[in-house]
Write a protein that holds these residues in place. Structure first.
Motif, PDB file in Angstrom:
ATOM      1  N   PHE A   1      49.655  65.387  18.982  1.00 36.01           N
ATOM      2  CA  PHE A   1      49.652  65.164  17.351  1.00 36.01           C
ATOM      3  C   PHE A   1      51.239  65.739  17.076  1.00 36.01           C
ATOM      4  O   PHE A   1      51.700  66.551  17.491  1.00 36.01           O
ATOM      5  CB  PHE A   1      48.831  65.539  16.900  1.00 36.01           C
ATOM      6  CG  PHE A   1      48.360  67.066  16.966  1.00 36.01           C
ATOM      7  CD1 PHE A   1      49.156  68.128  16.106  1.00 36.01           C
ATOM      8  CD2 PHE A   1      47.369  67.540  17.666  1.00 36.01           C
ATOM      9  CE1 PHE A   1      48.844  69.372  16.295  1.00 36.01           C
ATOM     10  CE2 PHE A   1      47.049  68.795  17.883  1.00 36.01           C
ATOM     11  CZ  PHE A   1      47.744  69.753  17.222  1.00 36.01           C
ATOM     12  N   ALA A   2      51.548  65.274  16.049  1.00 37.12           N
ATOM     13  CA  ALA A   2      52.729  65.667  15.345  1.00 37.12           C
ATOM     14  C   ALA A   2      52.542  65.246  13.822  1.00 37.12           C
ATOM     15  O   ALA A   2      52.336  64.032  13.500  1.00 37.12           O
ATOM     16  CB  ALA A   2      54.177  65.257  15.884  1.00 37.12           C
ATOM     17  N   ASN A   3      53.275  65.834  12.968  1.00 37.94           N
ATOM     18  CA  ASN A   3      53.355  65.477  11.472  1.00 37.94           C
ATOM     19  C   ASN A   3      54.390  66.436  10.607  1.00 37.94           C
ATOM     20  O   ASN A   3      54.946  67.409  11.154  1.00 37.94           O
ATOM     21  CB  ASN A   3      51.757  65.731  10.708  1.00 37.94           C
ATOM     22  CG  ASN A   3      51.515  67.225  10.479  1.00 37.94           C
ATOM     23  OD1 ASN A   3      52.198  67.820   9.815  1.00 37.94           O
ATOM     24  ND2 ASN A   3      50.654  67.798  11.231  1.00 37.94           N
ATOM     25  N   ILE A   4      54.775  65.698   9.521  1.00 36.28           N
ATOM     26  CA  ILE A   4      55.648  66.310   8.590  1.00 36.28           C
ATOM     27  C   ILE A   4      54.928  66.121   7.334  1.00 36.28           C
ATOM     28  O   ILE A   4      54.371  65.171   6.866  1.00 36.28           O
ATOM     29  CB  ILE A   4      57.046  65.495   8.641  1.00 36.28           C
ATOM     30  CG1 ILE A   4      57.780  65.738  10.052  1.00 36.28           C
ATOM     31  CG2 ILE A   4      57.809  66.240   7.567  1.00 36.28           C
ATOM     32  CD1 ILE A   4      58.855  64.652   9.851  1.00 36.28           C
ATOM     33  N   SER A   5      54.742  67.165   6.651  1.00 34.60           N
ATOM     34  CA  SER A   5      53.978  67.319   5.427  1.00 34.60           C
ATOM     35  C   SER A   5      54.677  68.259   4.299  1.00 34.60           C
ATOM     36  O   SER A   5      55.474  69.068   4.832  1.00 34.60           O
ATOM     37  CB  SER A   5      52.523  67.844   5.661  1.00 34.60           C
ATOM     38  OG  SER A   5      52.621  68.961   6.082  1.00 34.60           O
ATOM     39  N   ARG A   6      54.323  67.882   3.175  1.00 39.69           N
ATOM     40  CA  ARG A   6      54.543  68.702   1.915  1.00 39.69           C
ATOM     41  C   ARG A   6      53.402  69.416   1.382  1.00 39.69           C
ATOM     42  O   ARG A   6      52.347  68.930   1.405  1.00 39.69           O
ATOM     43  CB  ARG A   6      55.305  68.133   0.977  1.00 39.69           C
ATOM     44  CG  ARG A   6      55.917  68.771  -0.161  1.00 39.69           C
ATOM     45  CD  ARG A   6      56.464  67.788  -1.343  1.00 39.69           C
ATOM     46  NE  ARG A   6      56.867  68.361  -2.528  1.00 39.69           N
ATOM     47  CZ  ARG A   6      58.072  69.016  -2.819  1.00 39.69           C
ATOM     48  NH1 ARG A   6      58.904  69.166  -1.890  1.00 39.69           N
ATOM     49  NH2 ARG A   6      58.283  69.605  -4.056  1.00 39.69           N
ATOM     50  N   SER A   7      53.516  70.630   1.053  1.00 42.59           N
ATOM     51  CA  SER A   7      52.456  71.326   0.378  1.00 42.59           C
ATOM     52  C   SER A   7      53.006  71.903  -0.903  1.00 42.59           C
ATOM     53  O   SER A   7      54.198  72.067  -1.095  1.00 42.59           O
ATOM     54  CB  SER A   7      51.946  72.270   1.352  1.00 42.59           C
ATOM     55  OG  SER A   7      52.716  73.323   1.517  1.00 42.59           O
ATOM     56  N   ALA A   8      52.109  72.266  -1.843  1.00 42.80           N
ATOM     57  CA  ALA A   8      52.256  72.973  -3.089  1.00 42.80           C
ATOM     58  C   ALA A   8      51.195  73.935  -3.679  1.00 42.80           C
ATOM     59  O   ALA A   8      50.077  73.358  -3.487  1.00 42.80           O
ATOM     60  CB  ALA A   8      52.692  71.894  -4.217  1.00 42.80           C
ATOM     61  N   GLU A   9      51.631  75.076  -4.144  1.00 45.29           N
ATOM     62  CA  GLU A   9      50.660  75.954  -4.624  1.00 45.29           C
ATOM     63  C   GLU A   9      51.141  76.410  -6.209  1.00 45.29           C
ATOM     64  O   GLU A   9      52.259  76.843  -6.381  1.00 45.29           O
ATOM     65  CB  GLU A   9      50.909  77.161  -3.595  1.00 45.29           C
ATOM     66  CG  GLU A   9      49.592  78.142  -4.239  1.00 45.29           C
ATOM     67  CD  GLU A   9      49.902  79.325  -3.304  1.00 45.29           C
ATOM     68  OE1 GLU A   9      49.424  80.399  -3.495  1.00 45.29           O
ATOM     69  OE2 GLU A   9      50.167  79.148  -2.014  1.00 45.29           O
ATOM     70  N   VAL A  10      50.194  76.110  -6.844  1.00 44.72           N
ATOM     71  CA  VAL A  10      50.345  76.405  -8.314  1.00 44.72           C
ATOM     72  C   VAL A  10      50.169  77.695  -8.545  1.00 44.72           C
ATOM     73  O   VAL A  10      49.178  78.500  -8.203  1.00 44.72           O
ATOM     74  CB  VAL A  10      49.353  75.500  -9.306  1.00 44.72           C
ATOM     75  CG1 VAL A  10      49.559  75.912 -10.585  1.00 44.72           C
ATOM     76  CG2 VAL A  10      49.721  74.053  -9.222  1.00 44.72           C
ATOM     77  N   PRO A  11      50.955  78.639  -9.354  1.00 43.95           N
ATOM     78  CA  PRO A  11      50.610  79.952  -9.519  1.00 43.95           C
ATOM     79  C   PRO A  11      49.528  80.327 -10.687  1.00 43.95           C
ATOM     80  O   PRO A  11      49.047  79.396 -11.002  1.00 43.95           O
ATOM     81  CB  PRO A  11      51.949  80.472 -10.327  1.00 43.95           C
ATOM     82  CG  PRO A  11      52.584  79.142 -10.861  1.00 43.95           C
ATOM     83  CD  PRO A  11      52.126  78.105  -9.725  1.00 43.95           C
ATOM     84  N   SER A  12      48.832  81.286 -10.359  1.00 44.52           N
ATOM     85  CA  SER A  12      47.673  81.596 -10.994  1.00 44.52           C
ATOM     86  C   SER A  12      48.241  82.657 -12.176  1.00 44.52           C
ATOM     87  O   SER A  12      49.349  82.763 -12.344  1.00 44.52           O
ATOM     88  CB  SER A  12      46.552  82.567 -10.147  1.00 44.52           C
ATOM     89  OG  SER A  12      47.282  83.667  -9.823  1.00 44.52           O
ATOM     90  N   PHE A  13      47.136  83.010 -12.949  1.00 47.43           N
ATOM     91  CA  PHE A  13      47.170  83.936 -14.100  1.00 47.43           C
ATOM     92  C   PHE A  13      47.695  85.319 -13.395  1.00 47.43           C
ATOM     93  O   PHE A  13      48.457  85.984 -14.185  1.00 47.43           O
ATOM     94  CB  PHE A  13      46.253  84.013 -14.990  1.00 47.43           C
ATOM     95  CG  PHE A  13      45.790  82.924 -15.726  1.00 47.43           C
ATOM     96  CD1 PHE A  13      46.594  82.260 -16.830  1.00 47.43           C
ATOM     97  CD2 PHE A  13      44.541  82.051 -15.347  1.00 47.43           C
ATOM     98  CE1 PHE A  13      46.269  81.417 -17.529  1.00 47.43           C
ATOM     99  CE2 PHE A  13      44.515  81.022 -16.238  1.00 47.43           C
ATOM    100  CZ  PHE A  13      45.144  80.584 -17.243  1.00 47.43           C
TER     101      PHE A  13
END
Length: 712
Positions: free
Chosen positions: A476-488
């Motif tokens: 398998f192979a992939n290219i992906s984007r991830s995002a993490e919203v900051p917490s308080f």
């Protein structure tokens, strides 16, 4: 809302009453012949799959077959078959891989042999968990990995997670989706997602009783009951656990309970209600200096003892998931609500009341389109909630005067779609994306807190290829984007950077790998590189302190290797498959660093070892007997500060376990850290540190545990 302590008792009584009405008469599965280990996973669940989609047959690893079980809950083999349609790093850990042959008291006991996962207990049930370098800057709680129970979110609405409410004895298997491979859950954080799946009353041998005893006053009693009658089924489990702890000021006890009741309107229409309740009391020994951790590991931090620092939780959770199947399409939808009370005397006495709620819907369509197999997954998640946040002076473990108060509200709506098109019978092109809309809003009511709000709109696309080389081997192979919203919790006081000025962490990850499952050989080998912008890191603070804001550019890259192999067979018998010696190994290479940072250049990111190896060798007999040694090895010290001035310590610890498991009765004896090595199990991180910085959590000394379990 409700009083959690009263709620806990009510849930236990109501669930027990519901289960008691169910008939337990049903067919039993044959006992397993060999005790399993995680990377091996060489036995098949005899229970079964749902109806196969109207699609072209594709080569897949260990495709399950057999009669139909619960519509909305898969067996471990079904889950393993489905998860292997992901073009990236994933794993399924069945309960039998850890629950019957070890003390299984922390998340490390569950995930310790999953490559790419770094899990190290701190005290009690609390564990430092990181997948591919996620959450390394979080010195408390969990961030960067989204936790689910039966596919339903259990993180707080602003992103925090805790392990004190996770009972390893309660689940039939655990799914691990690394990074953006969790897109089908709507998860898009760097670390991915972990899904804990509970049994149902239609599973085989769900009735059980168990006892575990061991070092440092450890004891646990666990039981479960379940069954099915006509369209109804029910399952309920509860455990009570306590321990004095290896370190001073580390006593803790907990009672956890969970269960579900399902009703099948037809073979294609099922609804299931879930309950979960927890009562956890835990003292905190605290982080200490490197010298103290290695020369006097039992000693607690003085301030923790004086202020009687603790983390106590009462929580209750209810949820529903309904599943409907329309020929080639399956639809799942449901809702949940959580009431959690955190009572947390530390530097101040934190009194937080969490009220989270939400809903979800997901459709999976698997059919032929123009003679080609096509698998489409689409869904939406809504996770909202508020935190009634009060902080008091901590006067020797008791509440003093009110110092600050705020009402923190979070809203998260994510929509996602992923499509797998098999342009060849055994090769799929996979593409997908997720959109996340999130808000954070704080209303200050008293003291030093300040009001503020922020809003995020984030896209996370993904593309990949999955090649079934043969029915037992994939690439398998992939290219992906991830995002993490900051917490308080992200902010800095000097310089003044409030939480609403913190940017979301985003990453582009490149991944390639292979995996396979054969009777005498299982393997996984994955390489990845994540280019990260605005990683949430400890960029400010005095020595030993951590204020989390955005770094500029960072890189997380590494290798994840798992191997299970029968190195010898038929050692003492000529009968085929009578016995064997099995090697089980999980190795992780972590290369995390700043990328030409103005202050820290290309320094290594702190908090995780560069090399991490766990391995065991087991002699296994067909009658269920097993025995063998194991080792955990960190051959190179790793830094604990961004400036790379202070490091933890390299170490190697070894143990031994033996037992027998015939599928009905199981017993084990396990010795850990037999050499009584003083070592550092985990660490907090800082901007800069020195020899006096209290950042280290000592590992547990020599310990012996024993347990018994019966299932019927």
């Amino acid at each position: 809302m409700f009083s959690v302590s009263v709620r806990t008792r009510s849930i236990l009584l109501a669930s027990a009453a519901a289960v008691a009405t169910v008939s337990f008469a049903r067919a039993q599965t044959a006992p397993q012949t060999l005790p399993p280990v995680v990377v091996e996973a060489d036995k098949q669940d005899r229970a079964t799959t749902n109806r196969q989609p109207t699609s072209a047959p594709a080569a897949t690893l260990n495709a399950p077959a057999g009669p139909q079980g619960p519509l909305g809950v898969k067996t471990a083999d079904q889950a393993r078959h489905d998860i292997q349609q992901t073009p990236g790093g994933v794993a399924v850990v069945a309960a039998e891989d850890y629950k019957n042959n070890s003390v299984a008291s922390t998340i490390k006991d569950v995930l310790g042999y999953v490559p790419g996962v770094f899990a190290q207990p701190k005290w009690g049930d609390d564990t430092r968990l990181s997948i591919r370098g996620s959450s390394l800057s979080r010195n408390f709680h969990l961030r960067g990995i989204q936790l689910y129970m039966d596919g339903i979110p259990i993180n707080t609405s602003d992103g925090y997670g805790d392990f004190q409410e996770i009972d390893p004895t309660a689940y039939k298997y655990v799914e691990v989706y690394k990074g953006a491979n969790a897109l089908q859950f709507g998860a898009n954080s760097l670390g991915g997602a972990i899904n804990f799946v509970t049994p149902t009353g239609r599973d085989a041998k769900v009735n059980s009783a168990a006892i575990d005893l061991g070092a440092f006053g450890y004891r646990r009693f666990q039981g479960s009951v379940g069954g099915a009658s006509g369209p109804w089924d029910a399952f309920f489990t509860a455990s009570n656990q306590s321990a004095e702890g290896f370190r001073d000021h580390s006593y803790g006890h907990s009672t956890r309970a969970s269960g579900n009741v399902g009703y099948q309107f037809s073979p294609d229409f099922e609804t299931r209600f879930y309950i979960n309740a927890n009562d956890v009391r835990q003292r905190i020994p605290g982080s200490v200096t490197r010298a103290s951790a290695l020369t006097s590991p039992e000693t607690a931090a003085a301030g923790n003892v004086i202020n009687d620092q603790q983390r106590n939780i009462d929580s209750g959770r209810i949820a529903n998931k309904t599943t409907i199947r329309f020929d080639a399409t399956t639809v799942e939808f449901g809702a949940f609500a959580v009431d959690r009370h955190l009572m947390h005397p530390i530097f101040q006495w934190l009194d937080y009341q969490y009220r989270d709620y939400g809903g979800f819907a997901k459709a999976t369509d698997d059919r032929l389109i123009g003679g080609f197999r096509n698998r489409l997954i689409a869904g939406v998640n809504v996770v909202n909630g508020e935190i009634d946040n009060k902080q008091y002076a901590n006067v020797g473990g008791y509440k003093g005067s009110l110092l600050s108060s705020s009402l923190d509200k979070s809203k998260n709506t994510s929509a996602y779609i992923e499509n797998s098109f098999y342009f060849l019978p055994n090769v799929a092109a996979i593409g997908g994306t997720q959109f996340l809309y999130a808000t954070r809003d704080r209303t200050a009511r008293f003291g030093a807190s300040s009001s503020g709000s922020t809003e995020f709109n984030l896209w996370s696309p993904k593309g990949g290829l999955l090649w079934d080389i043969d029915p037992t081997w994939q690439a398998f192979a992939n290219i992906s984007r991830s995002a993490e919203v900051p917490s308080f919790g992200e902010s800095s006081s000097a310089p003044a950077i409030p939480f609403w000025l913190i940017q979301p962490q985003t990453a582009t990850t490149y991944e390639i790998g292979t995996r396979g499952r054969r009777p005498d050989l299982t393997w996984e080998l994955t390489g990845y590189r994540a280019n990260i912008r605005n990683e949430l890191q400890c960029m400010y603070g005095a020595p030993g302190q951590c204020n989390v804001v955005n770094a500029d550019r960072t890189i997380h890259q590494g290798l994840e290797a798992g191997l299970g192999v029968a190195v010898f067979r038929n050692i003492f018998s000529n009968i085929p498959d009578a016995d064997k010696i099995w090697l089980n190994l999980a190795y992780t290479l972590n290369d995390f660093r700043f990328d030409n940072d103005v202050t820290f250049g290309n320094n290594q990111l702190p908090g995780a070892p560069r090399h991490f190896l766990r391995a065991e060798v087991l002699y296994k007999h067909a009658n269920g007997f097993y025995i063998g040694p194991n080792i955990e090895w960190v051959p190179q010290a790793y830094y604990v500060d961004n400036a790379n001035t202070l490091a933890a310590d390299a170490y190697a610890i070894w143990g031994l376990k033996a037992g027998v498991d015939d599928g009905t009765y199981s017993m084990y004896l396990e010795a850990r850290n037999i050499a009584n090595t003083a070592y550092i199990a985990s660490s907090s991180i800082a901007r800069t540190a020195n020899a006096a910085s209290p950042l280290f959590e000592p590992g547990t000394g020599r310990a012996v545990y024993a347990g018994m379990r019966v299932k019927w």
